[in-house]
Motif scaffolding. Structure first.
Motif, PDB file in Angstrom:
ATOM      1  N   CYS A 215      39.867  29.165  50.202  1.00  0.00           N
ATOM      2  CA  CYS A 215      39.895  30.288  49.251  1.00  0.00           C
ATOM      3  C   CYS A 215      38.598  31.079  49.229  1.00  0.00           C
ATOM      4  CB  CYS A 215      40.203  29.756  47.853  1.00  0.00           C
ATOM      5  SG  CYS A 215      41.826  28.974  47.708  1.00  0.00           S
ATOM      6  N   THR A 216      37.761  30.910  50.251  1.00  0.00           N
ATOM      7  CA  THR A 216      36.458  31.571  50.270  1.00  0.00           C
ATOM      8  C   THR A 216      36.579  33.087  50.141  1.00  0.00           C
ATOM      9  OG1 THR A 216      35.646  29.802  51.704  1.00  0.00           O
ATOM     10  CG2 THR A 216      34.298  31.774  51.537  1.00  0.00           C
TER      11      THR A 216
ATOM     12  N   ARG B  88      41.015  31.605  36.042  1.00  0.00           N
ATOM     13  CA  ARG B  88      41.388  33.006  36.205  1.00  0.00           C
ATOM     14  C   ARG B  88      41.896  33.256  37.622  1.00  0.00           C
ATOM     15  NH1 ARG B  88      40.088  37.456  38.432  1.00  0.00           N
ATOM     16  NH2 ARG B  88      38.299  36.554  39.524  1.00  0.00           N
ATOM     17  N   LEU B  89      41.198  32.713  38.612  1.00  0.00           N
ATOM     18  CA  LEU B  89      41.629  32.889  39.994  1.00  0.00           C
ATOM     19  C   LEU B  89      42.981  32.223  40.248  1.00  0.00           C
ATOM     20  CD1 LEU B  89      38.585  32.440  42.410  1.00  0.00           C
ATOM     21  CD2 LEU B  89      40.025  34.450  42.102  1.00  0.00           C
ATOM     22  N   SER B  90      43.175  31.018  39.701  1.00  0.00           N
ATOM     23  CA  SER B  90      44.437  30.297  39.894  1.00  0.00           C
ATOM     24  C   SER B  90      45.598  31.070  39.297  1.00  0.00           C
ATOM     25  CB  SER B  90      44.344  28.908  39.262  1.00  0.00           C
ATOM     26  OG  SER B  90      43.401  28.106  39.933  1.00  0.00           O
ATOM     27  N   THR B  91      45.388  31.630  38.104  1.00  0.00           N
ATOM     28  CA  THR B  91      46.444  32.402  37.451  1.00  0.00           C
ATOM     29  C   THR B  91      46.748  33.671  38.241  1.00  0.00           C
ATOM     30  OG1 THR B  91      45.727  31.542  35.298  1.00  0.00           O
ATOM     31  CG2 THR B  91      47.141  33.486  35.287  1.00  0.00           C
ATOM     32  N   ALA B  92      45.698  34.342  38.705  1.00  0.00           N
ATOM     33  CA  ALA B  92      45.896  35.545  39.510  1.00  0.00           C
ATOM     34  C   ALA B  92      46.639  35.220  40.799  1.00  0.00           C
ATOM     35  CB  ALA B  92      44.547  36.198  39.813  1.00  0.00           C
ATOM     36  N   LEU B  93      46.286  34.099  41.424  1.00  0.00           N
ATOM     37  CA  LEU B  93      46.949  33.707  42.668  1.00  0.00           C
ATOM     38  C   LEU B  93      48.418  33.363  42.411  1.00  0.00           C
ATOM     39  CD1 LEU B  93      46.831  33.098  45.658  1.00  0.00           C
ATOM     40  CD2 LEU B  93      45.849  30.859  45.117  1.00  0.00           C
ATOM     41  N   ALA B  94      48.693  32.682  41.304  1.00  0.00           N
ATOM     42  CA  ALA B  94      50.080  32.353  40.968  1.00  0.00           C
ATOM     43  C   ALA B  94      50.902  33.622  40.775  1.00  0.00           C
ATOM     44  CB  ALA B  94      50.131  31.484  39.724  1.00  0.00           C
ATOM     45  N   GLU B  95      50.310  34.629  40.150  1.00  0.00           N
ATOM     46  CA  GLU B  95      51.009  35.910  39.977  1.00  0.00           C
ATOM     47  C   GLU B  95      51.263  36.577  41.321  1.00  0.00           C
ATOM     48  OE1 GLU B  95      52.586  37.334  37.759  1.00  0.00           O
ATOM     49  OE2 GLU B  95      51.736  37.087  35.757  1.00  0.00           O
ATOM     50  N   ARG B  96      50.293  36.519  42.237  1.00  0.00           N
ATOM     51  CA  ARG B  96      50.473  37.131  43.557  1.00  0.00           C
ATOM     52  C   ARG B  96      51.531  36.367  44.361  1.00  0.00           C
ATOM     53  NH1 ARG B  96      46.210  40.809  44.457  1.00  0.00           N
ATOM     54  NH2 ARG B  96      45.316  41.205  42.379  1.00  0.00           N
TER      55      ARG B  96
ATOM     56  N   GLN C  73      35.127  44.154  45.589  1.00  0.00           N
ATOM     57  CA  GLN C  73      36.297  43.836  44.785  1.00  0.00           C
ATOM     58  C   GLN C  73      37.603  44.148  45.504  1.00  0.00           C
ATOM     59  OE1 GLN C  73      36.373  42.244  41.935  1.00  0.00           O
ATOM     60  NE2 GLN C  73      38.607  42.372  41.751  1.00  0.00           N
ATOM     61  N   ASP C  74      37.680  45.281  46.180  1.00  0.00           N
ATOM     62  CA  ASP C  74      38.933  45.626  46.849  1.00  0.00           C
ATOM     63  C   ASP C  74      39.262  44.637  47.955  1.00  0.00           C
ATOM     64  OD1 ASP C  74      36.826  46.471  48.437  1.00  0.00           O
ATOM     65  OD2 ASP C  74      37.876  48.260  49.162  1.00  0.00           O
ATOM     66  N   ARG C  75      38.223  44.125  48.627  1.00  0.00           N
ATOM     67  CA  ARG C  75      38.464  43.133  49.677  1.00  0.00           C
ATOM     68  C   ARG C  75      38.934  41.820  49.062  1.00  0.00           C
ATOM     69  NH1 ARG C  75      33.593  42.246  53.662  1.00  0.00           N
ATOM     70  NH2 ARG C  75      34.023  44.486  53.958  1.00  0.00           N
ATOM     71  N   ARG C  76      38.400  41.455  47.892  1.00  0.00           N
ATOM     72  CA  ARG C  76      38.836  40.221  47.225  1.00  0.00           C
ATOM     73  C   ARG C  76      40.281  40.339  46.735  1.00  0.00           C
ATOM     74  NH1 ARG C  76      34.324  39.353  42.901  1.00  0.00           N
ATOM     75  NH2 ARG C  76      33.585  41.402  43.535  1.00  0.00           N
ATOM     76  N   GLU C  77      40.642  41.532  46.253  1.00  0.00           N
ATOM     77  CA  GLU C  77      42.033  41.734  45.836  1.00  0.00           C
ATOM     78  C   GLU C  77      42.972  41.611  47.026  1.00  0.00           C
ATOM     79  OE1 GLU C  77      43.294  42.238  42.772  1.00  0.00           O
ATOM     80  OE2 GLU C  77      41.300  41.899  41.933  1.00  0.00           O
ATOM     81  N   GLN C  78      42.575  42.161  48.149  1.00  0.00           N
ATOM     82  CA  GLN C  78      43.389  42.044  49.358  1.00  0.00           C
ATOM     83  C   GLN C  78      43.487  40.597  49.813  1.00  0.00           C
ATOM     84  OE1 GLN C  78      45.159  44.618  50.879  1.00  0.00           O
ATOM     85  NE2 GLN C  78      46.087  42.848  51.875  1.00  0.00           N
ATOM     86  N   ALA C  79      42.383  39.845  49.656  1.00  0.00           N
ATOM     87  CA  ALA C  79      42.394  38.429  50.031  1.00  0.00           C
ATOM     88  C   ALA C  79      43.387  37.645  49.179  1.00  0.00           C
ATOM     89  CB  ALA C  79      40.989  37.841  49.893  1.00  0.00           C
ATOM     90  N   LEU C  80      43.506  37.988  47.902  1.00  0.00           N
ATOM     91  CA  LEU C  80      44.508  37.345  47.042  1.00  0.00           C
ATOM     92  C   LEU C  80      45.918  37.606  47.569  1.00  0.00           C
ATOM     93  CD1 LEU C  80      43.358  37.952  43.334  1.00  0.00           C
ATOM     94  CD2 LEU C  80      43.995  35.750  44.331  1.00  0.00           C
TER      95      LEU C  80
END
Length: 350
Positions: A12-13, A60-68, A20-27
């Motif tokens: 998950c690095t 927060r990351l886990s919840t965001a990933l679950a939504e994605r 930020q936009d690159r991190r959103e794309q990574a999600l």
């Protein structure tokens, strides 16, 4: 002993590096890459703990990933009504006299969350039969299609979730019993499971259990194996169970493999042997996959095509469920998704 295969362990690095936009794309990319693995392997482990971010940011990351993941699944044909349900944190209950507990194979939300046939494979199946009990359950009443757990605290014992390939187990039992699969093995298996569940529901006034038991789902007929649904390996029979099922009392004292600790584990060993031809020890060697979870990791699995449990967890272990659910498991989209899930896939893009 088998551990999580490499393809089901996700680094998950990329979620914390770059703009930020690159991190959103990574999600998005991580979620998209995981959905095929979750259907093919049955589960995935997202190694968020290795980022060393702290509990709040990891949550927060886990919840965001679950939504994605939810969005990626819907894009691949899962029902649009599927939503993310964040349940209350759960501390590990350890039975008195034990320092850890082991959970036997189960589906989460088992009163209304278990594998049933799709109407595409069994047109005479009634979606109302997807609820086995409407009271006495410990989780929410939503139908849990995918089961996620975030680990804010791994506790004192092992932090190991166990997974069991329910589709593979069903196939194995069909083969052992010489049941002809015909041209469409998956449809045959689905109808067989549906017939077993229907008999369990019809016999509910006799056995009184609000959950479909492991043995009942695999076609055992004895009321004992319908009426006793096991969860904690170390649990003892209640007074009421001893009176209602006296045959269970001697069985709880000694099992076929001689390795099981706890009355529930020994009874489960007998049930597994009758249903599959394997003792619990043999069954574990054939089907159990160990998925260790580090502090702040996210584990995500298919709640219907897989069973899961927990190995030697300590009382300090806390999980926070992040499940993808539907309030009513029916309708054309659900039936297509379910038929594809029996085939370890998704129905395809909308």
């Amino acid at each position: 002993m088998k551990f999580t295969p490499a393809e089901a362990r996700f680094d998950c690095t990329g979620l914390v590096s770059g703009p930020q936009d690159r991190r959103e794309q990574a999600l998005d990319d991580l979620a998209t890459a995981s959905v095929d693995v979750i259907h093919r392997v049955g589960f995935a482990v997202f190694r968020i703990g290795r980022l060393r971010l702290g509990v709040e940011e990891s949550r927060r990351l886990s919840t965001a990933l679950a939504e994605r993941i939810r969005a990626a699944l819907i894009a691949r044909g899962a029902p649009a009504e599927m939503r993310l349900e964040i349940d209350r944190p759960q501390q590990t209950y350890v039975p008195e006299g034990f320092s850890t507990r082991t959970l036997l194979p189960h589906h989460d939300g088992q009163h209304c969350s278990y594998l049933t046939p799709s109407l595409q494979d069994a047109p005479d199946w009634d979606p109302a039969w997807r609820e086995f009990g409407s009271s006495g359950y410990t989780t929410t009443p939503a139908h849990k299609m995918y089961q996620g757990i975030f680990l804010p605290d791994v506790g004192e014992g092992l932090s190991v979730t166990t997974y069991y390939d329910w589709l593979g187990i069903i196939d194995d039992v069909l083969d052992r019993r010489g049941i002809e699969a015909g041209d469409d093995r998956r449809a045959t298996a689905a109808r067989w499971i549906g017939d077993n569940l229907r008999r369990g529901l019809e016999r509910q006034p006799e056995h009184g259990c609000a959950y479909p038991s492991f043995g009942a789902m695999l076609g055992l007929e004895e009321p004992l194996w319908h009426g006793l649904s096991f969860h904690h390996s170390e649990a003892v029979l209640t007074k009421e169970e001893r009176i209602r099922y006296p045959a269970a009392v001697p069985l709880a004292q000694c099992c076929a493999c001689g390795e099981c600790e706890g009355e529930a584990a020994r009874l489960f060993c007998h049930q597994v042997l009758m249903a599959t031809g394997l003792t619990w020890a043999q069954f574990r060697r054939r089907w159990e996959v160990l998925a260790p979870g580090e502090h702040c990791d996210l584990l995500f699995g298919h709640n219907l095509t897989m069973l899961h449990g927990g190995l030697a967890g300590g009382p300090g272990r806390i999980i926070e469920p992040l499940c993808l659910v539907m309030d009513t498991p029916s309708g054309p989209e659900y039936e297509r998704w379910l038929a594809a899930s029996w085939r370890r896939s998704l129905p395809g893009a909308h």
